[in-house]
Design an enzyme around this catalytic site. Structure first.
Site, mmCIF file in Angstrom:
data_model
loop_
_atom_site.group_PDB
_atom_site.id
_atom_site.type_symbol
_atom_site.label_atom_id
_atom_site.label_comp_id
_atom_site.label_asym_id
_atom_site.label_seq_id
_atom_site.Cartn_x
_atom_site.Cartn_y
_atom_site.Cartn_z
ATOM 1 N N ARG A 154 28.779 42.591 52.477
ATOM 2 C CA ARG A 154 28.173 41.875 51.515
ATOM 3 C C ARG A 154 26.847 41.685 51.482
ATOM 4 N NH1 ARG A 154 32.427 37.153 49.798
ATOM 5 N NH2 ARG A 154 32.497 37.219 52.066
ATOM 6 N N ASN A 184 34.399 40.432 47.176
ATOM 7 C CA ASN A 184 35.740 40.523 47.898
ATOM 8 C C ASN A 184 36.993 40.165 47.058
ATOM 9 O OD1 ASN A 184 34.327 41.250 50.338
ATOM 10 N ND2 ASN A 184 35.089 39.354 51.224
#
Length: 742
Positions: free
Chosen positions: A17, A35
């Site tokens: 990320r 996620n």
């Protein structure tokens, strides 16, 4: 335009990320990343050409630990995002995201660990998104801190700032912590008395190791028992306390320089030792450690520190340490503090625990270079639970329970088979309970409900009995697969092989379709089935299981076959190791078949030859005699012994006769191994199948596999060996999973 991307694979807990955040910001793109239970979802908006650049760089520059197995891309109309943000994870939906294994401490963290100016100086739990525990601390998906054993340690302001900063390498590093807010260690005496905590505990433990004491240390996936590997007294004492007679101990070295002082790793073995997975690697000894470390063997199982705690301990010592699994004999590795204080106090003078819970035990992985290729002997920490991706899709959800020895199990769905960490030999109540708990744990983690259960054909395997019970209880079909066919299927699936193969499956034992014990098999295989085309001429195992532990019984069986009662008057080591009355009883058992089943096992032939050479008459662990025979191989010896191929039998009688008559004793191991390789060539030529797969525990023998590959490759055959799952029974579950879907 707007680009929507769904990624599946090992993409959580690897710094994915923050990487995407930085990339999108650099390219001026707007949108978000999140996620979820299946992996990572991304939406980015911007100019079409820049979106294409983003997509290319997403794959080319992804974090080193990330593995993308599936990428779905969709172009949509833009919706006018104002910035790029990292959104809160969502846990609903099918659990498909891959859990990462535990990764060794990275160089950046290591530099900070030993920097007196750094706030994490000598902190035994330092980590970042590029390293640290994953599989052993996660409770459920998605992989976020509240779903790990770190949830009980609220981060201090400094750690929280790092955790929330997208440009920091600790951004969303779930185990992130420091001296102020994270877990710590405590040292106990064997009587349960608390001796010290934090840095003082480590210093006291280091002194104990210097003083020749035995200590237990809680690591990533369980406890190690440690002592000075250069001093015979503590190593022998550890053997006595563990009741582990001769099975080799692994040795942890502080760095590659120290490894090279005691051993001679090849360049390939060095690369394995230094890899992020940090497995134990079997390498040739240069200088003798304490004799009891690896009795009678020319190799040592070496590995490097992989956790910050290990690094701190080893850096303070000027000698390598034995680092063997902390467990009672034949039981699972201990992972919990209370259990350690109760059980390991029998072995250790001191016990170092910490208060970060280990959610699932995970032994060290073991690798060996076989036939020029790294091959797992035990696939566990650093590798489990990464999947094996298949070249086809499984039509059903499969639970494959594996074999009884060196057990691993697997769950299979779509084109993915997820193998468990090493379970061990499922032979007693403790390992049975551990096996069952680990099966339910992995199924729960992935919210997995099997549609089929697959097990070994052997009716007395505890895993087979469990599969029968479970399938009946859950009312789902049970499929049983022949042991050696599962071995070959495992190799085929791992290597992505289609079409027919000649499978050569050699091991110690496996239950055959005819009710006898197999282990020297040549099979024509594909994914639809197999034909047993050749096999070693069967011989009796005198005393059944006793013969497995006494190579001298194997030698006697072959000698009885060749000479009958004349064996009583022969001056051979196997004969002289028994009394006359003992020989009479064994001959009676052999001739009448009393508790003496037939076997075609090549593993047992290795035992017999080791006995005839007086290398080993009784063994204390599986494969011991064969390993000692392997060590005596000389590649400069090219000749081999005679043998017959008759109908479907490989007749070993001429080979054993020649061994008995051979006066050049030092050349016998090499000639015997060359003979086995020559048999493989002859059968391959007769069957004329281009693809040849080697599997089974015997195919962990480096000179044997090297010779087979040399002979067959020179004749145009394509020879395939294992690279990602063990050739031994630790790889069976992969073959079972494939079979269960057919």
């Amino acid at each position: 335009m707007r680009l929507k991307i769904n990624l599946k694979g090992a993409v959580q807990g690897v710094g994915f990320r923050p990487f995407v955040f930085r990339l999108a910001s650099e390219l001026g793109l707007k949108g978000w990343i999140i996620n979820d239970s299946s992996g990572v979802e991304i939406e980015v908006e911007g100019d079409e050409t820049i979106l294409q650049t983003f997509l290319i760089r997403l794959n080319a520059e992804k974090p080193p630990l990330a593995h993308i197995y599936s990428q779905e891309v969709e172009y949509l109309e833009d919706v006018g995002y104002s910035s790029f943000e990292i959104r809160e994870s969502k846990g609903e939906g099918r659990k498909e995201v891959l859990v990462l294994p535990d990764i060794a401490t990275c160089d950046e963290c290591l530099k900070e660990l030993f920097d007196p100016q750094d706030k994490r100086y000598m902190y035994p739990f330092i980590n970042c998104t590029n390293c640290g525990p994953r599989f052993t601390i996660i409770e459920k998906l998605p992989y976020d801190r509240p779903n790990t054993s770190m949830k009980v340690f609220p981060m201090c302001e400094d750690c929280l700032r790092e955790y929330e900063d997208p440009v920091n390498r600790r951004f969303h590093a779930q185990p992130n912590a420091c001296h102020v807010c994270g877990p710590w260690v405590s040292l106990y005496a064997s009587d349960g008395k608390l001796l010290a905590e934090r840095g003082d505990a480590i210093n006291l433990l280091i002194k104990a190791l210097r003083d020749g004491l035995i200590v237990a240390v809680k690591g990533i996936g369980g406890f190690h028992l440690m002592c000075d590997a250069t001093r015979e007294e503590p190593v022998k004492l550890l053997r006595d306390r563990k009741r582990r007679l001769e099975k080799p101990f692994a040795v942890m070295f502080k760095d590659m320089e120290q490894v090279s002082e005691y051993a001679e790793p090849t360049e390939l073995e060095k690369a394995l030792l230094l890899s992020p997975e940090r497995p134990i690697v079997l390498i040739k000894k240069r200088k003798e450690l304490a004799p009891s470390v690896a009795p009678g063997l020319k190799r040592v199982g070496a590995f490097l520190p992989y956790s910050p705690l290990h690094h701190i301990i080893l850096k303070a010592l000027d000698f390598p340490v034995v680092a063997t699994s902390g467990n009672l004999s034949d039981e699972p590795i201990v992972k919990d503090n209370e259990e350690a204080l109760r059980k390991l106090s029998l072995f250790a003078d001191m016990i170092l625990v910490h208060n970060r819970d280990i959610k699932r035990r995970c032994d060290d992985s073991v690798f060996k270079v076989v036939g020029g290729i790294p091959q797992p002997i035990r696939r566990s920490r650093g590798y489990a639970p990464l999947p094996v991706k298949l070249s086809f899709k499984l039509p059903k959800k499969i639970l494959a329970v594996g074999g009884m020895l060196k057990n691993t199990f697997a769950i299979g769905f779509d084109d993915t088979v997820i193998l468990s960490q090493h379970v061990g030999d499922v032979e007693n109540l403790e390992t049975q309970k551990s096996f069952e708990g680990m099966v339910f744990d992995l199924m729960t983690l992935y919210e997995f409900k099997p549609e089929v259960v697959v097990c070994d054909l052997h009716p007395r395997y505890e895993t087979t009995r469990w599969a029968e019970y479970f399938s009946q209880k859950e009312n789902i079909p049970l499929i049983k697969v022949q042991h050696h066919y599962a071995h070959i299927l495992s190799c085929m699936a791992e290597r992505g092989i289609n079409g027919k193969v000649l499978g050569i499956a050699w091991d110690g034992t496996g239950y055959g379709d005819d009710g006898t014990l197999w282990g020297g098999e040549f099979m024509i295989c594909d994914y639809q089935g197999y034909e047993r085309v050749f096999y070693m001429k069967p011989f009796r195992l005198i005393g059944g299981e006793k013969a497995v532990k006494e190579p001298r019984r194997m030698a006697l069986s072959l000698l009885f076959e060749l000479y009958g009662k004349d064996v009583f008057d022969m001056s051979l080591p196997a004969v002289s190791s028994f009394t006359n009355s003992g020989l009479v009883n064994l001959y009676t058992a052999w001739s009448k078949g009393i508790n003496s089943p037939y076997s075609s096992s090549v593993g047992r032939l290795f035992d017999a030859v080791a006995s005839l050479l007086n290398i080993k008459q009784t063994i204390s662990y599986e494969g011991q005699a064969a390993m000692m025979l392997e060590d005596l191989y000389d590649p400069s010896i090219k000749d081999h012994y005679p043998y017959f191929i008759e109908e479907k039998h490989i007749n070993w009688k001429p080979t054993i006769l020649a061994i008995i008559e051979d006066r050049e004793k030092e050349k016998i191991p090499s000639r015997f191994i060359n003979t086995l390789a020559k048999i493989c060539l002859d059968v391959s030529i007769r069957m004329d199948v281009e693809q040849v797969c080697l599997s089974g525990g015997v195919m962990q023998n480096d000179p044997l596999v090297s010779k087979i590959k040399e002979l067959l490759s020179n004749r145009g055959f394509k020879v395939y060996t294992h690279q990602r799952v063990p050739a031994n029974d630790g790889g069976l579950c992969l073959g079972q999973a494939v079979y269960g879907s057919l």
